[in-house]
Design a protein around this motif. Structure first.
Motif, PDB file in Angstrom:
ATOM      1  N   TYR A 129      18.323 -79.100 -17.911  1.00  0.00           N
ATOM      2  CA  TYR A 129      17.177 -78.255 -18.242  1.00  0.00           C
ATOM      3  C   TYR A 129      17.588 -76.778 -18.103  1.00  0.00           C
ATOM      4  CZ  TYR A 129      14.906 -82.732 -17.299  1.00  0.00           C
ATOM      5  OH  TYR A 129      14.557 -84.061 -17.291  1.00  0.00           O
ATOM      6  N   PRO A 130      18.476 -76.322 -18.961  1.00  0.00           N
ATOM      7  CA  PRO A 130      19.005 -74.957 -18.816  1.00  0.00           C
ATOM      8  C   PRO A 130      17.960 -73.864 -19.013  1.00  0.00           C
ATOM      9  CG  PRO A 130      19.689 -75.913 -20.913  1.00  0.00           C
ATOM     10  CD  PRO A 130      19.054 -77.013 -20.132  1.00  0.00           C
ATOM     11  N   VAL A 131      16.943 -74.126 -19.844  1.00  0.00           N
ATOM     12  CA  VAL A 131      15.917 -73.102 -20.062  1.00  0.00           C
ATOM     13  C   VAL A 131      15.086 -72.902 -18.799  1.00  0.00           C
ATOM     14  CG1 VAL A 131      13.886 -72.466 -21.406  1.00  0.00           C
ATOM     15  CG2 VAL A 131      15.840 -73.525 -22.544  1.00  0.00           C
ATOM     16  N   THR A 132      14.753 -74.004 -18.135  1.00  0.00           N
ATOM     17  CA  THR A 132      14.011 -73.895 -16.879  1.00  0.00           C
ATOM     18  C   THR A 132      14.828 -73.131 -15.840  1.00  0.00           C
ATOM     19  OG1 THR A 132      12.901 -76.004 -17.328  1.00  0.00           O
ATOM     20  CG2 THR A 132      12.849 -75.207 -15.068  1.00  0.00           C
ATOM     21  N   THR A 133      16.133 -73.406 -15.789  1.00  0.00           N
ATOM     22  CA  THR A 133      17.008 -72.675 -14.881  1.00  0.00           C
ATOM     23  C   THR A 133      17.014 -71.189 -15.220  1.00  0.00           C
ATOM     24  OG1 THR A 133      18.411 -74.623 -14.609  1.00  0.00           O
ATOM     25  CG2 THR A 133      19.365 -72.490 -14.008  1.00  0.00           C
ATOM     26  N   GLU A 134      17.031 -70.878 -16.501  1.00  0.00           N
ATOM     27  CA  GLU A 134      17.009 -69.482 -16.924  1.00  0.00           C
ATOM     28  C   GLU A 134      15.703 -68.806 -16.507  1.00  0.00           C
ATOM     29  OE1 GLU A 134      17.591 -65.747 -18.675  1.00  0.00           O
ATOM     30  OE2 GLU A 134      18.973 -67.295 -17.963  1.00  0.00           O
ATOM     31  N   LEU A 135      14.585 -69.531 -16.595  1.00  0.00           N
ATOM     32  CA  LEU A 135      13.302 -68.949 -16.174  1.00  0.00           C
ATOM     33  C   LEU A 135      13.308 -68.642 -14.682  1.00  0.00           C
ATOM     34  CD1 LEU A 135      10.624 -70.995 -18.173  1.00  0.00           C
ATOM     35  CD2 LEU A 135      11.827 -68.900 -18.812  1.00  0.00           C
ATOM     36  N   GLN A 136      13.928 -69.533 -13.895  1.00  0.00           N
ATOM     37  CA  GLN A 136      14.030 -69.266 -12.461  1.00  0.00           C
ATOM     38  C   GLN A 136      14.863 -68.025 -12.208  1.00  0.00           C
ATOM     39  OE1 GLN A 136      15.962 -70.511  -8.321  1.00  0.00           O
ATOM     40  NE2 GLN A 136      16.910 -69.703 -10.147  1.00  0.00           N
ATOM     41  N   ASN A 137      15.979 -67.890 -12.933  1.00  0.00           N
ATOM     42  CA  ASN A 137      16.841 -66.718 -12.760  1.00  0.00           C
ATOM     43  C   ASN A 137      16.118 -65.439 -13.163  1.00  0.00           C
ATOM     44  OD1 ASN A 137      18.884 -68.396 -11.883  1.00  0.00           O
ATOM     45  ND2 ASN A 137      19.855 -68.551 -13.894  1.00  0.00           N
ATOM     46  N   ARG A 138      15.308 -65.517 -14.209  1.00  0.00           N
ATOM     47  CA  ARG A 138      14.537 -64.338 -14.610  1.00  0.00           C
ATOM     48  C   ARG A 138      13.554 -63.941 -13.517  1.00  0.00           C
ATOM     49  NH1 ARG A 138      12.870 -65.956 -20.853  1.00  0.00           N
ATOM     50  NH2 ARG A 138      15.015 -66.264 -21.637  1.00  0.00           N
ATOM     51  N   CYS A 139      12.907 -64.952 -12.924  1.00  0.00           N
ATOM     52  CA  CYS A 139      11.955 -64.661 -11.844  1.00  0.00           C
ATOM     53  C   CYS A 139      12.652 -63.988 -10.669  1.00  0.00           C
ATOM     54  CB  CYS A 139      11.270 -65.950 -11.384  1.00  0.00           C
ATOM     55  SG  CYS A 139      10.082 -66.641 -12.556  1.00  0.00           S
ATOM     56  N   VAL A 140      13.821 -64.501 -10.284  1.00  0.00           N
ATOM     57  CA  VAL A 140      14.577 -63.906  -9.182  1.00  0.00           C
ATOM     58  C   VAL A 140      14.885 -62.447  -9.469  1.00  0.00           C
ATOM     59  CG1 VAL A 140      16.832 -63.908  -8.031  1.00  0.00           C
ATOM     60  CG2 VAL A 140      15.569 -66.050  -8.290  1.00  0.00           C
ATOM     61  N   GLN A 159       5.207 -69.472 -12.534  1.00  0.00           N
ATOM     62  CA  GLN A 159       5.487 -68.126 -12.032  1.00  0.00           C
ATOM     63  C   GLN A 159       5.945 -67.208 -13.157  1.00  0.00           C
ATOM     64  OE1 GLN A 159       5.713 -66.805  -8.201  1.00  0.00           O
ATOM     65  NE2 GLN A 159       4.848 -65.540  -9.831  1.00  0.00           N
ATOM     66  N   TYR A 160       6.813 -67.725 -14.008  1.00  0.00           N
ATOM     67  CA  TYR A 160       7.279 -66.890 -15.115  1.00  0.00           C
ATOM     68  C   TYR A 160       6.136 -66.589 -16.089  1.00  0.00           C
ATOM     69  CZ  TYR A 160      10.088 -64.985 -18.863  1.00  0.00           C
ATOM     70  OH  TYR A 160      10.584 -64.144 -19.821  1.00  0.00           O
ATOM     71  N   TYR A 161       5.239 -67.568 -16.267  1.00  0.00           N
ATOM     72  CA  TYR A 161       4.065 -67.321 -17.117  1.00  0.00           C
ATOM     73  C   TYR A 161       3.261 -66.140 -16.591  1.00  0.00           C
ATOM     74  CZ  TYR A 161      -0.599 -67.868 -19.111  1.00  0.00           C
ATOM     75  OH  TYR A 161      -1.818 -67.624 -19.728  1.00  0.00           O
ATOM     76  N   GLN A 162       3.023 -66.107 -15.293  1.00  0.00           N
ATOM     77  CA  GLN A 162       2.231 -65.024 -14.713  1.00  0.00           C
ATOM     78  C   GLN A 162       2.936 -63.685 -14.872  1.00  0.00           C
ATOM     79  OE1 GLN A 162      -0.673 -65.860 -14.549  1.00  0.00           O
ATOM     80  NE2 GLN A 162      -1.344 -66.462 -12.500  1.00  0.00           N
ATOM     81  N   PHE A 163       4.258 -63.654 -14.664  1.00  0.00           N
ATOM     82  CA  PHE A 163       4.991 -62.400 -14.853  1.00  0.00           C
ATOM     83  C   PHE A 163       4.886 -61.924 -16.302  1.00  0.00           C
ATOM     84  CE2 PHE A 163       8.151 -63.372 -11.175  1.00  0.00           C
ATOM     85  CZ  PHE A 163       7.206 -62.950 -10.263  1.00  0.00           C
ATOM     86  N   LEU A 164       5.074 -62.869 -17.237  1.00  0.00           N
ATOM     87  CA  LEU A 164       5.034 -62.524 -18.651  1.00  0.00           C
ATOM     88  C   LEU A 164       3.627 -62.138 -19.085  1.00  0.00           C
ATOM     89  CD1 LEU A 164       6.790 -62.508 -21.267  1.00  0.00           C
ATOM     90  CD2 LEU A 164       6.021 -64.851 -21.649  1.00  0.00           C
TER      91      LEU A 164
END
Length: 504
Positions: free
Chosen positions: A92-103, A330-335
């Motif tokens: 699930y590389p996209v989900t991993t990318e979303l986590q990295n964006r949040c960090v 979390q990424y949804y809320q940031f976006l």
């Protein structure tokens, strides 16, 4: 089967108890063993759904900091991601990318020293408790490595905190064998005193933990003064004692409401910060985050590298498998919200907290001990010392209206103080605040009436369900027995065919 309920009713209500009892039917006892046979999906859903109706309403739970409402679009994304295991990063590389964006978003929000193209150091967790465990382990390992390199003992690490820290710090200390040195609170000062904290620091101190948003009162501790005092002591002693900021509650408040407040990585001794995404990060439980200042602050020997899921994956967590939904949320809320949206939400929460504070002060019964600057909550005590114990009674009375308001005693040195606390979240607006205040006034009136005229009579209703008397069909036969101020109503109900006639 016997069902027992206690209500504040006078004796005249005994007659209506029979009608009340007629709504109850026999149901099976709770199942503590796996059933022999399957049941339909509809029945399983309905049984659990009906039981959960007896839970309190999350929106009326004023004890919790945890988010209880999100937009339907985010709810939909959560369901879409609920079957993804975040541990499967290669799958699930996209989900991993979303986590990295949040960090990286959080690191920059906390003023981490990372350049535009540089990746921040951090990880998503199941909450701030796990985040604190990870940060504490990093501090312990760095301290041990320095002590070993210097040929000094490394078996007695300690952490300096205030007595107002959340219980997860006590868990860390006990689980990972670190002494917890607590600065005691005192009257009028309900957070850690930086001067006293620095005085307790010794060569075995792995870090000083400051709280940005005390669980007890919502107050921010003075991290800037702590940094300055500790830096001076480090220069004198040639130690290198760092700071961790537990920003579980305040990390998503201070950047938007108090941008000039220095508490984050702008202070050189702050090496790591944790924050709860499921609190004022506006995400359902449970997601948390821990961010480190630099790569050097997270020892490499704590990071595990695995490849049996496909590719090399570095991991530093206490657990392995976990859901992806909260990270996506979390990424949804940031976006969705951006800086402007988060600021608006926090300003609205503070406005609701002000309405509550002003309304409670107008009663003339309470002393507000929470501060204007801090987490949007109101912590208060009864003004009169002889009414201290009423805090627990008031909490109980408010339950009758559906509100959950915690009452608790303060830590050591202030055990005589009983505090009530109302946490204001995004879904607690002005209409609910005003309704809550009206219920507080009603509860106070009832407590005052009880104090003047003695205890309010209570009625205990005991309903015995069994076969009806012969020829009675489903007609009730009731017997009312009075003993002192307790009334028992016993009633037989026909269960023809053994089928349930309704839901209890």
């Amino acid at each position: 089967m016997v069902l027992t309920h206690v209500h504040d009713l006078d004796d005249a209500a005994a007659a209506s108890a029979v009608v009340f009892a007629s709504r109850y039917v026999q149901e099976p006892l709770p199942r503590y063993e796996l059933g022999e046979k399957s049941i339909s999906k509809d029945a399983a859903y309905q049984i659990i759904h009906d039981e959960l109706l007896l839970d309190s309403s999350p929106r009326l739970n004023l004890a919790s900091f945890v988010t209880t409402w999100m937009e339907p679009e985010c709810d939909k994304l959560i369901l879409e991601g609920i079957n993804k295991n975040y541990a499967d990063m290669d799958e699930y590389p996209v989900t991993t990318e979303l986590q990295n964006r949040c960090v990286n978003i959080i690191a920059r929000l906390f003023k981490a020293p990372v350049s535009a193209g540089e990746k921040a150091v951090g990880v998503g967790t199941v909450g701030s408790s796990e985040a604190i465990m990870l940060a504490g382990l990093a501090f312990k390992r760095r301290w041990q490595n320095r002590r070993k390199a210097a040929g000094k003992p490394h078996d007695k690490p300690n952490i300096v905190t205030g007595a107002n820290v959340q219980v997860c710090w006590e868990k860390f200390a006990r689980y990972f064998e670190v002494e917890l040195k607590e600065v005691k609170l005192r009257e009028g000062c309900y957070v850690m005193d930086p001067d006293e904290a620095v005085a307790m620091v010794d060569e075995n101190t792995i870090c000083v933990a400051a709280i940005l948003g005390s669980t007890l009162t919502g107050e921010f501790e003075d991290v800037k003064r702590l940094n300055d005092l500790l830096a001076a002591k480090n220069r004198r002693t040639r130690w290198d004692t760092p700071i961790h900021v537990d920003a579980a509650s305040g990390g998503f408040i201070a950047p938007f409401l108090y941008p000039d407040l220095e508490w984050d990585f702008r202070l050189p001794l702050v090496k790591s910060i944790n924050v709860s995404g499921h609190k004022y990060g506006l995400v359902y439980a449970g997601v948390g985050w821990v961010i480190w200042r630099n790569k050097e602050d997270l020892p490499e020997d704590l990071i595990f590298h695995i490849n049996y899921l496909g590719a090399d994956q570095p991991t530093f967590t206490l657990n392995f498998s976990k859901g992806s939904s909260q990270i996506i949320a979390q990424y949804y809320q940031f976006l969705r919200l951006g800086f402007e949206g988060y600021r608006n939400v926090m300003e609205n929460c503070m406005e609701s907290a002000k309405i509550l504070r002003d309304g409670l002060e107008r009663t003339g019964r309470f002393t507000i001990i929470s501060k204007d600057q801090g987490v949007p909550l109101v912590a208060f005590t009864f003004k009169r010392e002889e009414e201290t114990s009423l805090a627990f009674r008031l909490s109980s009375e408010l339950r009758r209206f559906g509100w959950i308001v915690p009452a608790y005693t303060m830590p050591a040195n202030l055990e005589h103080m009983a505090v009530l606390r109302v946490v204001v979240r995004e879904d607690f607006g002005r209409p609910l605040a005003e309704r809550f205040l009206s219920h507080v006034r009603m509860a106070l009136d009832e407590l005052d009436d009880e104090a003047k005229g003695g205890p309010v009579p209570r009625m205990r209703v005991t309903i015995e369900l069994g076969p009806a008397a012969k020829g009675s069909g489903e007609e009730a036969t009731a017997r009312v027995v009075k003993r002192e101020s307790v009334v028992a109503v016993q009633r037989s109900v026909s269960l023809a065919g053994g089928k349930t006639k309704g839901v209890c």
